[in-house]
Design a protein around this motif. Structure first.
Motif, PDB file in Angstrom:
ATOM      1  N   ILE A 141     -19.904  -9.277  15.288  1.00 57.81           N
ATOM      2  CA  ILE A 141     -20.150  -9.145  13.853  1.00 57.81           C
ATOM      3  C   ILE A 141     -20.379  -7.669  13.563  1.00 57.81           C
ATOM      4  O   ILE A 141     -21.100  -6.990  14.287  1.00 57.81           O
ATOM      5  N   GLY A 142     -19.771  -7.186  12.487  1.00 53.37           N
ATOM      6  CA  GLY A 142     -19.992  -5.797  12.099  1.00 53.37           C
ATOM      7  C   GLY A 142     -18.696  -5.039  12.003  1.00 53.37           C
ATOM      8  O   GLY A 142     -17.616  -5.620  11.890  1.00 53.37           O
ATOM      9  N   GLY A 143     -18.781  -3.711  12.051  1.00 52.85           N
ATOM     10  CA  GLY A 143     -17.593  -2.880  11.981  1.00 52.85           C
ATOM     11  C   GLY A 143     -16.783  -2.997  13.255  1.00 52.85           C
ATOM     12  O   GLY A 143     -17.165  -2.471  14.298  1.00 52.85           O
ATOM     13  N   LEU A 144     -15.682  -3.696  13.209  1.00 49.01           N
ATOM     14  CA  LEU A 144     -14.910  -4.002  14.409  1.00 49.01           C
ATOM     15  C   LEU A 144     -13.849  -2.942  14.671  1.00 49.01           C
ATOM     16  O   LEU A 144     -13.252  -2.391  13.759  1.00 49.01           O
ATOM     17  N   ASN A 145     -13.618  -2.663  15.932  1.00 45.26           N
ATOM     18  CA  ASN A 145     -12.509  -1.799  16.331  1.00 45.26           C
ATOM     19  C   ASN A 145     -12.032  -2.236  17.704  1.00 45.26           C
ATOM     20  O   ASN A 145     -12.611  -3.120  18.332  1.00 45.26           O
ATOM     21  N   ILE A 177      -5.108  -8.056   3.818  1.00 46.57           N
ATOM     22  CA  ILE A 177      -4.805  -8.663   5.117  1.00 46.57           C
ATOM     23  C   ILE A 177      -3.891  -7.797   5.979  1.00 46.57           C
ATOM     24  O   ILE A 177      -3.570  -8.174   7.102  1.00 46.57           O
ATOM     25  N   ARG A 178      -3.494  -6.634   5.493  1.00 49.17           N
ATOM     26  CA  ARG A 178      -2.622  -5.777   6.295  1.00 49.17           C
ATOM     27  C   ARG A 178      -3.358  -5.302   7.546  1.00 49.17           C
ATOM     28  O   ARG A 178      -4.491  -4.830   7.472  1.00 49.17           O
ATOM     29  N   PRO A 179      -2.737  -5.403   8.722  1.00 52.09           N
ATOM     30  CA  PRO A 179      -3.405  -4.980   9.958  1.00 52.09           C
ATOM     31  C   PRO A 179      -3.530  -3.466  10.037  1.00 52.09           C
ATOM     32  O   PRO A 179      -2.612  -2.734   9.650  1.00 52.09           O
ATOM     33  N   SER A 180      -4.666  -3.015  10.516  1.00 49.39           N
ATOM     34  CA  SER A 180      -4.884  -1.592  10.741  1.00 49.39           C
ATOM     35  C   SER A 180      -4.324  -1.208  12.106  1.00 49.39           C
ATOM     36  O   SER A 180      -3.945  -2.069  12.910  1.00 49.39           O
ATOM     37  N   LYS A 181      -4.289   0.094  12.396  1.00 49.62           N
ATOM     38  CA  LYS A 181      -3.859   0.545  13.718  1.00 49.62           C
ATOM     39  C   LYS A 181      -4.780  -0.010  14.801  1.00 49.62           C
ATOM     40  O   LYS A 181      -4.334  -0.359  15.893  1.00 49.62           O
ATOM     41  N   ALA A 186      -5.859  -3.581  19.342  1.00 50.41           N
ATOM     42  CA  ALA A 186      -6.696  -4.627  19.930  1.00 50.41           C
ATOM     43  C   ALA A 186      -5.864  -5.850  20.286  1.00 50.41           C
ATOM     44  O   ALA A 186      -6.066  -6.477  21.339  1.00 50.41           O
ATOM     45  N   THR A 187      -4.916  -6.209  19.428  1.00 54.24           N
ATOM     46  CA  THR A 187      -4.063  -7.368  19.687  1.00 54.24           C
ATOM     47  C   THR A 187      -3.224  -7.156  20.937  1.00 54.24           C
ATOM     48  O   THR A 187      -3.074  -8.060  21.773  1.00 54.24           O
ATOM     49  N   LYS A 188      -2.677  -5.966  21.083  1.00 54.39           N
ATOM     50  CA  LYS A 188      -1.865  -5.652  22.261  1.00 54.39           C
ATOM     51  C   LYS A 188      -2.693  -5.766  23.532  1.00 54.39           C
ATOM     52  O   LYS A 188      -2.253  -6.349  24.534  1.00 54.39           O
ATOM     53  N   ARG A 189      -3.926  -5.230  23.521  1.00 55.02           N
ATOM     54  CA  ARG A 189      -4.795  -5.289  24.687  1.00 55.02           C
ATOM     55  C   ARG A 189      -5.174  -6.720  25.025  1.00 55.02           C
ATOM     56  O   ARG A 189      -5.214  -7.117  26.193  1.00 55.02           O
ATOM     57  N   LEU A 190      -5.448  -7.518  24.004  1.00 57.65           N
ATOM     58  CA  LEU A 190      -5.807  -8.913  24.232  1.00 57.65           C
ATOM     59  C   LEU A 190      -4.630  -9.688  24.831  1.00 57.65           C
ATOM     60  O   LEU A 190      -4.808 -10.479  25.763  1.00 57.65           O
ATOM     61  N   ARG A 191      -3.456  -9.449  24.297  1.00 60.10           N
ATOM     62  CA  ARG A 191      -2.271 -10.162  24.798  1.00 60.10           C
ATOM     63  C   ARG A 191      -2.005  -9.815  26.263  1.00 60.10           C
ATOM     64  O   ARG A 191      -1.757 -10.699  27.096  1.00 60.10           O
ATOM     65  N   GLU A 192      -2.076  -8.529  26.585  1.00 64.19           N
ATOM     66  CA  GLU A 192      -1.810  -8.087  27.956  1.00 64.19           C
ATOM     67  C   GLU A 192      -2.871  -8.602  28.919  1.00 64.19           C
ATOM     68  O   GLU A 192      -2.553  -9.020  30.048  1.00 64.19           O
ATOM     69  N   SER A 193      -4.135  -8.600  28.492  1.00 61.06           N
ATOM     70  CA  SER A 193      -5.215  -9.091  29.356  1.00 61.06           C
ATOM     71  C   SER A 193      -5.075 -10.582  29.604  1.00 61.06           C
ATOM     72  O   SER A 193      -5.301 -11.068  30.724  1.00 61.06           O
ATOM     73  N   PHE A 212      -3.848 -14.923   4.654  1.00 62.42           N
ATOM     74  CA  PHE A 212      -4.053 -14.512   6.040  1.00 62.42           C
ATOM     75  C   PHE A 212      -2.804 -13.822   6.571  1.00 62.42           C
ATOM     76  O   PHE A 212      -1.696 -13.985   6.051  1.00 62.42           O
ATOM     77  N   TYR A 213      -3.002 -13.040   7.619  1.00 64.64           N
ATOM     78  CA  TYR A 213      -1.896 -12.384   8.323  1.00 64.64           C
ATOM     79  C   TYR A 213      -1.894 -12.885   9.753  1.00 64.64           C
ATOM     80  O   TYR A 213      -2.927 -12.855  10.440  1.00 64.64           O
ATOM     81  N   SER A 214      -0.740 -13.357  10.222  1.00 66.99           N
ATOM     82  CA  SER A 214      -0.586 -13.863  11.581  1.00 66.99           C
ATOM     83  C   SER A 214       0.234 -12.877  12.401  1.00 66.99           C
ATOM     84  O   SER A 214       1.387 -12.585  12.056  1.00 66.99           O
ATOM     85  N   PHE A 215      -0.346 -12.371  13.489  1.00 64.03           N
ATOM     86  CA  PHE A 215       0.400 -11.484  14.372  1.00 64.03           C
ATOM     87  C   PHE A 215       1.570 -12.204  15.042  1.00 64.03           C
ATOM     88  O   PHE A 215       2.562 -11.584  15.389  1.00 64.03           O
ATOM     89  N   SER A 216       1.457 -13.515  15.222  1.00 64.35           N
ATOM     90  CA  SER A 216       2.551 -14.254  15.858  1.00 64.35           C
ATOM     91  C   SER A 216       3.787 -14.303  14.966  1.00 64.35           C
ATOM     92  O   SER A 216       4.892 -14.528  15.452  1.00 64.35           O
ATOM     93  N   ARG A 217       3.603 -14.083  13.677  1.00 63.19           N
ATOM     94  CA  ARG A 217       4.727 -14.079  12.734  1.00 63.19           C
ATOM     95  C   ARG A 217       5.059 -12.691  12.218  1.00 63.19           C
ATOM     96  O   ARG A 217       6.054 -12.513  11.529  1.00 63.19           O
ATOM     97  N   GLY A 218       4.208 -11.711  12.548  1.00 62.58           N
ATOM     98  CA  GLY A 218       4.398 -10.381  12.004  1.00 62.58           C
ATOM     99  C   GLY A 218       5.320  -9.524  12.836  1.00 62.58           C
ATOM    100  O   GLY A 218       5.976  -9.987  13.784  1.00 62.58           O
ATOM    101  N   ASP A 219       5.346  -8.261  12.504  1.00 62.61           N
ATOM    102  CA  ASP A 219       6.247  -7.313  13.158  1.00 62.61           C
ATOM    103  C   ASP A 219       5.527  -6.430  14.176  1.00 62.61           C
ATOM    104  O   ASP A 219       6.076  -5.423  14.612  1.00 62.61           O
ATOM    105  N   TYR A 220       4.278  -6.805  14.520  1.00 65.41           N
ATOM    106  CA  TYR A 220       3.494  -5.905  15.377  1.00 65.41           C
ATOM    107  C   TYR A 220       3.311  -6.508  16.764  1.00 65.41           C
ATOM    108  O   TYR A 220       3.305  -7.703  16.922  1.00 65.41           O
TER     109      TYR A 220
END
Length: 220
Positions: A141-145, A177-181, A186-193, A212-220
């Motif tokens: 909870i809080g400012g996430l990065n 809902i636009r994803p930040s850098k 974070a998504t890339k690190r989670l997927r690889e781990s 909502f924004y879904s990374f599974s459907r997005g371009d990132y």
């Protein structure tokens, strides 16, 4: 003479059914009793006048509820318990599905809890090999990065619950809902781990204001 049923919502519920009662009457039943200065129906009216809608009310804290005249610690607790029951009921309707196969179904489980949060929350939903719901848990909870969100903790929980799949969520209180850098990293690190541990990151979903924004459907 005023009909006594107007001031007795419990009797109205028994006579006509809960669906026939107003929100004020249902809240009056939850509060149970009035005070020396106010009837229980007046207390319910005071609460809803302060917050206008149940959506606004569910954002209230225990301390904030107690600023309403006639609402002490016990009645504030009763209101919060009622709201939490409503959230859990909404979740159950999705959890009992055979499996969670789409971002919409996943969002339906967490949206009652996440939609009105004023701070960023990071929640993980753990699923079995058939995508059936096992458990969901708020990890941060809080400012996430991307530094704060630790793949180690996310996947240790997955191993603990014997999960084969995980869906991660976090909210943007701004509503955008636009994803930040940082979200992308974070998504890339989670997927690889997850790939290293044999636990699949099915999706990372950003919750905004009714969308909502879904990374599974997005371009990132």
């Amino acid at each position: 003479m005023v009909d006594s049923l107007v001031e007795q919502p419990r009797e109205r519920l028994i006579a006509y059914g809960a669906e026939q009662l107003s929100t004020q009457e249902l809240l009056a039943i939850i509060l149970q009793t009035g005070t020396v200065k106010h009837s229980v129906y007046q207390l319910a009216t005071n609460v809803l006048r302060q917050y206008e809608t149940l959506s606004h009310l569910q954002q209230a804290s225990h301390k904030e509820l107690m600023t309403i005249e006639g609402i002490g610690p016990v009645k504030a607790t009763q209101i919060l318990a009622m709201l939490e029951m409503g959230k859990r009921l909404a979740v159950e309707s999705f959890v009992h599905k055979q499996s969670i196969e789409s971002p919409e179904e996943a969002v339906g489980i967490v949206l009652p809890k996440m939609r009105y949060l004023t701070q960023e929350h990071f929640i993980c939903m753990y699923l079995d090999s058939k995508h059936q719901f096992i458990h969901s848990e708020t990890l941060y909870i809080g400012g996430l990065n991307e530094v704060l969100i630790s793949p180690r903790e996310v996947f240790l929980k997955a191993l603990h619950y014997n999960a084969a799949n995980v869906i991660c969520f976090h909210n943007h209180p701004s509503g955008d809902i636009r994803p930040s850098k940082a979200d992308i990293s974070a998504t890339k690190r989670l997927r690889e781990s997850g790939e290293l541990l044999g636990v699949r990151l099915v999706d990372h979903i950003i919750i905004g204001d009714g969308d909502f924004y879904s990374f599974s459907r997005g371009d990132y």
